[in-house]
Design a protein around this motif. Sequence first.
Motif, mmCIF file in Angstrom:
data_model
loop_
_atom_site.group_PDB
_atom_site.id
_atom_site.type_symbol
_atom_site.label_atom_id
_atom_site.label_comp_id
_atom_site.label_asym_id
_atom_site.label_seq_id
_atom_site.Cartn_x
_atom_site.Cartn_y
_atom_site.Cartn_z
ATOM 1 N N MET A 1 0.845 -1.200 0.000
ATOM 2 C CA MET A 1 0.000 0.000 0.000
ATOM 3 C C MET A 1 0.880 1.250 0.000
ATOM 4 N N ARG A 2 0.498 2.197 -0.826
ATOM 5 C CA ARG A 2 1.289 3.417 -0.957
ATOM 6 C C ARG A 2 0.740 4.507 -0.045
ATOM 7 N N VAL A 3 1.624 5.200 0.646
ATOM 8 C CA VAL A 3 1.243 6.333 1.479
ATOM 9 C C VAL A 3 1.449 7.602 0.656
ATOM 10 N N VAL A 4 0.378 8.376 0.508
ATOM 11 C CA VAL A 4 0.407 9.561 -0.357
ATOM 12 C C VAL A 4 0.311 10.797 0.520
ATOM 13 N N SER A 5 1.312 11.651 0.430
ATOM 14 C CA SER A 5 1.390 12.833 1.286
ATOM 15 C C SER A 5 0.674 14.027 0.662
ATOM 16 N N ALA A 6 0.550 15.082 1.456
ATOM 17 C CA ALA A 6 -0.029 16.325 0.954
ATOM 18 C C ALA A 6 0.802 16.866 -0.212
ATOM 19 N N ASP A 7 2.126 16.768 -0.109
ATOM 20 C CA ASP A 7 2.996 17.239 -1.191
ATOM 21 C C ASP A 7 2.752 16.448 -2.473
ATOM 22 N N ASP A 8 2.541 15.143 -2.338
ATOM 23 C CA ASP A 8 2.251 14.317 -3.519
ATOM 24 C C ASP A 8 0.977 14.799 -4.209
ATOM 25 N N ILE A 9 -0.051 15.074 -3.406
ATOM 26 C CA ILE A 9 -1.337 15.524 -3.953
ATOM 27 C C ILE A 9 -1.162 16.848 -4.696
ATOM 28 N N GLN A 10 -0.443 17.769 -4.068
ATOM 29 C CA GLN A 10 -0.247 19.092 -4.671
ATOM 30 C C GLN A 10 0.482 19.000 -6.009
ATOM 31 N N LYS A 11 1.405 18.047 -6.123
ATOM 32 C CA LYS A 11 2.172 17.899 -7.359
ATOM 33 C C LYS A 11 1.336 17.284 -8.482
ATOM 34 N N ILE A 12 0.349 16.463 -8.115
ATOM 35 C CA ILE A 12 -0.416 15.710 -9.115
ATOM 36 C C ILE A 12 -1.636 16.469 -9.609
ATOM 37 N N LEU A 13 -2.402 17.052 -8.678
ATOM 38 C CA LEU A 13 -3.692 17.622 -9.043
ATOM 39 C C LEU A 13 -3.569 19.013 -9.661
ATOM 40 N N THR A 14 -4.474 19.296 -10.564
ATOM 41 C CA THR A 14 -4.714 20.659 -11.050
ATOM 42 C C THR A 14 -6.204 20.929 -10.901
ATOM 43 N N TYR A 15 -6.551 22.194 -10.771
ATOM 44 C CA TYR A 15 -7.958 22.529 -10.537
ATOM 45 C C TYR A 15 -8.831 22.145 -11.725
ATOM 46 N N ARG A 16 -8.395 22.461 -12.919
ATOM 47 C CA ARG A 16 -9.207 22.144 -14.095
ATOM 48 C C ARG A 16 -9.412 20.642 -14.247
ATOM 49 N N ALA A 17 -8.339 19.864 -14.040
ATOM 50 C CA ALA A 17 -8.458 18.412 -14.194
ATOM 51 C C ALA A 17 -9.402 17.822 -13.154
ATOM 52 N N LEU A 18 -9.329 18.317 -11.920
ATOM 53 C CA LEU A 18 -10.195 17.770 -10.874
ATOM 54 C C LEU A 18 -11.646 18.216 -11.073
ATOM 55 N N ILE A 19 -11.861 19.435 -11.519
ATOM 56 C CA ILE A 19 -13.227 19.877 -11.807
ATOM 57 C C ILE A 19 -13.843 18.993 -12.880
ATOM 58 N N ASP A 20 -13.069 18.701 -13.924
ATOM 59 C CA ASP A 20 -13.567 17.822 -14.981
ATOM 60 C C ASP A 20 -13.836 16.413 -14.454
ATOM 61 N N ALA A 21 -12.948 15.917 -13.585
ATOM 62 C CA ALA A 21 -13.133 14.577 -13.010
ATOM 63 C C ALA A 21 -14.388 14.520 -12.150
ATOM 64 N N LEU A 22 -14.648 15.582 -11.396
ATOM 65 C CA LEU A 22 -15.866 15.635 -10.582
ATOM 66 C C LEU A 22 -17.105 15.666 -11.462
ATOM 67 N N ALA A 23 -17.050 16.435 -12.546
ATOM 68 C CA ALA A 23 -18.194 16.481 -13.463
ATOM 69 C C ALA A 23 -18.495 15.092 -14.001
ATOM 70 N N ASP A 24 -17.454 14.371 -14.398
ATOM 71 C CA ASP A 24 -17.646 13.017 -14.903
ATOM 72 C C ASP A 24 -18.147 12.072 -13.815
ATOM 73 N N ALA A 25 -17.656 12.262 -12.590
ATOM 74 C CA ALA A 25 -18.061 11.390 -11.486
ATOM 75 C C ALA A 25 -19.553 11.505 -11.213
ATOM 76 N N PHE A 26 -20.091 12.733 -11.274
ATOM 77 C CA PHE A 26 -21.515 12.919 -11.013
ATOM 78 C C PHE A 26 -22.380 12.388 -12.155
#
Length: 333
Positions: A1-26
Amino acid sequence: MRVVSADDIQKILTYRALIDALADAFKSDIVVPVRHHHTIPQPGADATLLLMPAWTLSLAAQPDAKPVSTFAGRAADDQRYIGCKIVTVFPDNAKLQRPSVHGQYLLLSGETGEPLAMIEGRTLTAWRTACASALAARYLAREDASHLVMVGAGALAPHLIRAHASVRPIKRVTLWNRTRARAISLGFGIAVAGIEVDIAETLEEAVREADIVSCATLSPEPLIKGAWLKKGTHLDLVGGFTPKMREADDQAVKRSRIFVDTRAGAAKEAGDIVVPMKKKIIDAKAIKGDLFDLTRGKVKGRTSAPQITLFKSVGSAIEDLAAAMLVWKGLTG
């Protein structure tokens, strides 16, 4: 199991990509059981324990289902996931100069139940919460909205500012917090190209000029008065997550075209919705839709430029799972 830190999240996510992912999720087939909400008595303000599970469904288990997207890592091979967020909210932690909210997100394989990652929950929650508000703003805020008032200067505030700025042409951000020093500190930390940041002298003055008002507080009493809202304003209420918390008064709710993240959650947990309904200021029909309705095109968001719109979120496990899956996809390629 991988432990993912706050720094890891900040490096991976972008606002536009996550907004699009949320739209698709709903738009997608995700099972979300009722959130477990437990009150833990404390000497001062009571604490809260939240358990938020969710999982994706196999298309093979739904013969008539058709995939709507390949969102957040849901690939053509129909890879499935299970997730659960464990959150504690201790309001009095501010007195100890510690965060009020702590959490972790456990992501598992939906095929075998094998743990895949333990993801730092506060950062994941901040990202998904801000991006859910920005997703709503795509439908509810005027397309020319350029002045954002941010009420509250906690950890969520910079994410809300940047998320809203990713969907609307924000040129000015006005900050207000009960403790002015914290608003000033937040102002120094906000660095978004082309955006002017200032500190409100009074909340009323700032709100009267705003195109978007975003609130992220734990206030038990309404902060935003309906009389202050100019025509065309979008009101984004994020902070309150129990019936005892309120960020806007009855008049603000009554004047607005109302949307929520999920009907079941908001109608049960959001003081800004629950209290006006109990007082018969509004009824269930006043809630015009949720993020399911908006993303699937079942209802129109803003219908005119002068209209005042309101979005109330209490959080959904759908959002957590979508964000966790997007992080996992970024880690594994």
